[in-house]
Design a protein around this motif. Structure first.
Motif, PDB file in Angstrom:
ATOM      1  N   LEU A 389       0.831  -1.206   0.000  1.00  0.00           N
ATOM      2  CA  LEU A 389       0.000   0.000   0.000  1.00  0.00           C
ATOM      3  C   LEU A 389       0.861   1.249   0.000  1.00  0.00           C
ATOM      4  CD1 LEU A 389      -2.847  -1.009   2.504  1.00  0.00           C
ATOM      5  CD2 LEU A 389      -2.626  -1.490   0.060  1.00  0.00           C
ATOM      6  N   TYR A 392       2.074   1.808  -3.476  1.00  0.00           N
ATOM      7  CA  TYR A 392       1.010   2.412  -4.287  1.00  0.00           C
ATOM      8  C   TYR A 392       1.006   3.930  -4.113  1.00  0.00           C
ATOM      9  CZ  TYR A 392      -3.608   3.413  -6.246  1.00  0.00           C
ATOM     10  OH  TYR A 392      -4.636   3.920  -7.012  1.00  0.00           O
ATOM     11  N   ASP A 393       1.131   4.388  -2.889  1.00  0.00           N
ATOM     12  CA  ASP A 393       1.149   5.826  -2.634  1.00  0.00           C
ATOM     13  C   ASP A 393       2.340   6.497  -3.315  1.00  0.00           C
ATOM     14  OD1 ASP A 393      -1.108   5.525  -1.083  1.00  0.00           O
ATOM     15  OD2 ASP A 393      -0.012   5.526   0.831  1.00  0.00           O
ATOM     16  N   LYS A 397       0.519   2.845  -8.384  1.00  0.00           N
ATOM     17  CA  LYS A 397       0.037   1.492  -8.651  1.00  0.00           C
ATOM     18  C   LYS A 397       0.701   0.562  -7.654  1.00  0.00           C
ATOM     19  CE  LYS A 397       3.566   0.262 -12.089  1.00  0.00           C
ATOM     20  NZ  LYS A 397       3.816  -0.230 -13.453  1.00  0.00           N
ATOM     21  N   LEU A 398       0.094  -0.593  -7.465  1.00  0.00           N
ATOM     22  CA  LEU A 398       0.677  -1.593  -6.587  1.00  0.00           C
ATOM     23  C   LEU A 398       1.947  -2.158  -7.210  1.00  0.00           C
ATOM     24  CD1 LEU A 398      -2.620  -3.350  -5.489  1.00  0.00           C
ATOM     25  CD2 LEU A 398      -1.037  -2.147  -3.959  1.00  0.00           C
ATOM     26  N   ARG A 435      -8.868   0.795   1.994  1.00  0.00           N
ATOM     27  CA  ARG A 435      -7.751   1.394   1.261  1.00  0.00           C
ATOM     28  C   ARG A 435      -7.125   0.363   0.328  1.00  0.00           C
ATOM     29  NH1 ARG A 435      -1.970   2.640   3.985  1.00  0.00           N
ATOM     30  NH2 ARG A 435      -0.870   3.480   2.157  1.00  0.00           N
ATOM     31  N   ALA A 436      -6.938  -0.852   0.829  1.00  0.00           N
ATOM     32  CA  ALA A 436      -6.337  -1.913   0.017  1.00  0.00           C
ATOM     33  C   ALA A 436      -7.183  -2.192  -1.217  1.00  0.00           C
ATOM     34  CB  ALA A 436      -6.160  -3.176   0.849  1.00  0.00           C
ATOM     35  N   GLN A 438      -9.234  -0.227  -2.769  1.00  0.00           N
ATOM     36  CA  GLN A 438      -9.157   0.882  -3.720  1.00  0.00           C
ATOM     37  C   GLN A 438      -7.838   0.861  -4.489  1.00  0.00           C
ATOM     38  OE1 GLN A 438     -11.748   2.635  -4.562  1.00  0.00           O
ATOM     39  NE2 GLN A 438     -12.961   1.613  -2.972  1.00  0.00           N
ATOM     40  N   THR A 439      -6.752   0.442  -3.844  1.00  0.00           N
ATOM     41  CA  THR A 439      -5.479   0.333  -4.573  1.00  0.00           C
ATOM     42  C   THR A 439      -5.548  -0.797  -5.601  1.00  0.00           C
ATOM     43  OG1 THR A 439      -4.377  -1.209  -3.026  1.00  0.00           O
ATOM     44  CG2 THR A 439      -4.194   1.149  -2.552  1.00  0.00           C
ATOM     45  N   GLY A 442      -7.522   0.632  -8.416  1.00  0.00           N
ATOM     46  CA  GLY A 442      -6.708   1.644  -9.084  1.00  0.00           C
ATOM     47  C   GLY A 442      -5.642   1.033  -9.974  1.00  0.00           C
ATOM     48  N   THR A 443      -5.056  -0.055  -9.517  1.00  0.00           N
ATOM     49  CA  THR A 443      -4.022  -0.726 -10.299  1.00  0.00           C
ATOM     50  C   THR A 443      -4.614  -1.409 -11.520  1.00  0.00           C
ATOM     51  OG1 THR A 443      -2.691  -1.056  -8.305  1.00  0.00           O
ATOM     52  CG2 THR A 443      -2.202  -2.470 -10.197  1.00  0.00           C
ATOM     53  N   TYR A 446      -5.215   1.261 -14.126  1.00  0.00           N
ATOM     54  CA  TYR A 446      -4.096   2.199 -14.319  1.00  0.00           C
ATOM     55  C   TYR A 446      -3.651   2.147 -15.776  1.00  0.00           C
ATOM     56  CZ  TYR A 446       0.401   4.499 -13.262  1.00  0.00           C
ATOM     57  OH  TYR A 446       1.482   5.355 -13.208  1.00  0.00           O
TER      58      TYR A 446
END
Length: 756
Positions: A389, A392-393, A397-398, A435-436, A438-439, A442-443, A446
């Motif tokens: 995580l 990702y920030d 992306k992861l 949060r996990a 959403q990542t 998001g990945t 991406y």
């Protein structure tokens, strides 16, 4: 050497006592057995295993060990068993990878006149390098020793972030230590620095570009003997004394006349020399080498005690515990004692509620190593997810294949996704689940990720637009299935339906006319001509594989694959053929496709689940045959004893998991499919003082077939077991025999199933 085996169907029967990292403490488990004595770190150091050889502690940031001249692929770890020239001892190494990097902070003890040249493989005259022989070398978990041909005896050990060196120089010879910041292992230094701080201390850094686009290693080095001088060099050109900055800094530490025995401590950090010093002060404030060594042994013994096997076969124990050892080398600790680490964006982050890790070989490890951790190293799982995580920030992306603060973007898939899903679905809660999730979304959306825009637009990746498109797309489908399962458990119905649909995109690649996965063109037509035997490394349709191998790459949903291939009987026939078929893979075939049984390739990860597919069609006994054959043929006690790249523990994790008698085919659903247990008894240490005992009655090299099973004393007819049942503790007993019980697991209700 690519080892090729033809499957012969006729007649074939086949842990510091309180393991402290900066942010976490693992429960101490007392161990009376010396598990370290069963480990042979040379296994996998020959052929194409590429394993690390040297001294470290479980998951340590420091891996201190010997380094050869880098000569290509088989020197990815910096050391190969075939070699005889040593250029020094570096503090960071990879283990089992197919790409080279690291080899940071290279030091070499030598005698005679001051010099800095490395020399070449065929000529080291006048260089600091030395020849060496294996009969003068000794290695075990937490310890390395070598009497170099130059007369210097070297001993190495380590804590998590600090390496300790002990040198015995020849009597009456000037004693020197080369600090070579130019040299790495296949990378290029672009900024280096070395400075004498006082008569006992030097510090410096090495910044480099390599497989990891950029990584920075700061260090502080202390000696127990006074430094007479530090001469600095720009490569091999003298540049004064005491301090130098540049691209190719080297330094020679000279000790006072008559110095024979020298100890050194080297602490590393991704943040600063000051942090490196803090790491040293926190982890290694004394000069007792033997104490550090014994503490390293204690840590390893505690970690290796996660599984206790009962067998009279000492060779099998050696192979097994070496495999367990390899599973705990990476991921590597990537934060200082104060919680600081350098991120992908070159910013310094601080986290004190969890421990940050790096060296994530995820395309390899998501298949077996990470699911294995949920059983034998659950204390690491939340930290690994939190590390994802954080990445990702940093990069949007992861992680794909993340290495010491840099994204290599190596291999297809976003393989951190099934690792997160698996952890969540198994009840791990030491990370923010929302949060996990959403990542993960998001990945998967991406658009800078290879092929993702095509997935979003067309639902598949055209092979005439993206190299290795078919492999990439099928990996994404396996990943997306995990996202769907996590969405379902979280009550996110729309996300569940979307990602389940994406998880079934694999079906678009099956050409039912030829019963193979087949690459699709941008205009929705099949690639023509098409040869499912063909492999073209890096620029073909498949990643390190062929159409034969990827036809069976649906670990998330074997039932759907079986239906596409014509039902149980047709699927069994097709799968049988994989293990006997012969064909030409072509001149451009990937060297990673090794350990062949027909077209099954155990030396590379895409095949690792395939032997465990038979139970989905009701023929578990065929899995038992093939798993035992793979165990016997492809895992040995020799330097070439790993059939392909070790890949940061994945190859060994397959052996460990399979030796227990089961394997998680779907990387995100906690269903462990039965194979053929290797030992009479194996006891798995669980949290809370519980154990899970796997007993195999009448087990032998001939008695490889499961006759019947009981779970906690009750008859058990299923050909799989659930994660939750394992983690409750208890007893799983197999009764083994030398002929198949073809009824075991045959009924549809007793077969493994993929949750939807």
């Amino acid at each position: 050497m690519n080892v090729k085996k033809q499957w012969m169907m006729s007649g074939l029967v086949v842990c510091l006592t309180s393991f402290v990292f900066s942010c976490q403490t693992t429960e101490k488990t007392a161990t009376e057995t010396d598990y370290v004595s069963y480990v042979d770190p040379y296994i996998g150091s020959g052929e194409h295993g590429h394993v690390f050889v040297g001294a470290n502690v479980p998951f340590g940031a420091v891996q201190i060990g010997p380094q050869n001249i880098h000569k290509g692929w088989d020197w990815c770890s910096g050391y190969h068993y075939s070699d005889s020239v040593l250029i020094g001892f570096s503090h960071t190494h990879l283990s089992g990878t197919g790409c080279a990097d690291l080899g940071d902070i290279l030091v070499m003890p030598f005698t005679g006149k001051v010099r800095t040249a490395r020399g070449e493989q065929d000529n080291i005259e006048g260089a600091c390098s030395s020849y060496y022989r294996h009969e003068n070398e000794s290695v075990s978990p937490g310890y390395y020793s070598l009497l170099l041909d130059n007369g210097v005896h070297v001993e190495l050990t380590a804590t998590e972030r600090v390496a300790m060196h002990r040198y015995a120089f020849p009597q009456n010879e000037p004693a020197h230590l080369l600090i070579n910041l130019k040299e790495g292992n296949g990378d290029r230094a672009y900024d280096t620095y070395l400075k004498k701080i006082d008569d006992y201390t030097v510090e410096g850094y090495r910044f480099s570009h390599g497989w990891s686009p950029q990584h920075k290693v700061f260090f502080t080095m202390k000696f127990d003997q006074p430094v007479a001088s530090l001469e600095v060099f720009n490569d091999d050109e003298p540049a004064g004394t005491d301090e130098l900055t540049g691209e190719k800094v080297k330094g020679v530490v000279s000790f006072k006349e008559g110095t024979k025995d020298v100890q050194a401590k080297v602490a590393i950090s991704s943040v600063s020399c000051e942090n490196a010093l803090k790491n040293m002060q926190a982890e290694l404030s004394h000069w007792n080498f033997d104490q550090v060594h014994q503490e390293a042994v204690s840590k390893w013994n505690d970690q290796l005690a996660c599984v206790v096997v009962d067998t009279p076969d000492e060779r099998a124990k050696k192979i097994f515990y070496t495999a367990v050892y390899h599973t705990f080398i990476a991921p590597t600790l990537y934060c200082d004692v104060n919680g600081e680490f350098r991120g992908q964006d070159d910013k310094v982050y601080t986290d004190t509620n969890w421990t940050n890790y790096s060296t994530f070989s995820l395309w390899d490890t998501y298949r077996t190593l990470n699911p294995l951790y949920t059983i034998i190293a659950p204390e690491k799982v939340d930290d690994i997810v939190n590390s994802f995580l954080s990445i990702y920030d940093q990069q949007g992306k992861l992680p794909i294949w993340h290495l010491v603060g840099g994204e290599t973007n190596c291999m297809p898939g976003y393989s951190s996704v099934p690792v997160i899903a698996d952890a969540y679905l198994k009840g791990f809660n030491g990370f923010d689940a929302e949060r996990a999730f959403q990542t993960m979304k998001g990945t998967a959306t991406y658009e800078k990720q290879n092929g993702v825009p095509y997935v979003l637009e067309k639902g598949y990746i055209p092979c005439d637009k993206v190299h290795e498109a078919t492999s990439i797309a099928m990996e994404y489908a396996a990943d997306d299935w995990g996202t769907a399962l996590m969405a379902k458990k979280m009550g996110k119905q729309e996300d569940y339906e979307n990602f389940l649909k994406r998880g079934k995109y694999y079906a678009q690649y099956y050409d039912r006319d030829i019963n193979f996965v087949r690459p699709k063109m941008d205009d929705d037509s099949w690639r023509t001509p098409y040869d499912p035997f063909r492999s073209i490394h890096g620029v073909g349709d498949f990643t390190e594989g062929t159409g034969w191998q990827y036809t069976f790459f649906v670990p998330q949903h074997p039932e759907g694959m079986i239906e596409i291939l014509g039902g149980d009987a047709a699927f069994i026939t097709k799968l049988d053929s994989l293990f006997v078929v012969e064909g030409d893979m072509g001149e451009g075939a990937s060297s990673d496709i090794s350990g062949l049984i027909g077209q099954y390739a155990h030396g590379n990860e895409p095949s690792h689940h395939v032997a465990y597919l038979y139970p989905y069609a009701g023929e578990q006994w065929k899995t038992a045959e093939k798993v035992r054959y793979i165990q016997d043929e492809f895992y040995t006690d020799q330097p070439e004893g790993i059939i392909g790249n070790e890949d940061c523990g994945q190859m060994s994790a397959w052996h460990v998991m399979s030796a227990l008698g089961f394997y998680q085919v779907n990387p995100s659903n906690g269903v462990f499919v039965f194979g053929s247990p290797l030992f009479g008894k194996a006891s798995v240490r669980l949290k809370g003082g519980k154990t899970f005992d796997v007993v195999a009655q009448n087990n032998s090299k001939d008695n490889i077939y499961i006759q019947s099973v009981t779970l906690n004393g009750q008859p058990y007819d299923k050909s799989y077991i659930l994660y939750d049942d394992i983690m409750k503790g208890g007893n799983l007993t197999f009764v083994m025999g030398n002929t198949p019980n073809k009824q075991f697991g045959a009924a549809p209700e007793n077969r493994p199933k993929s949750a939807e």
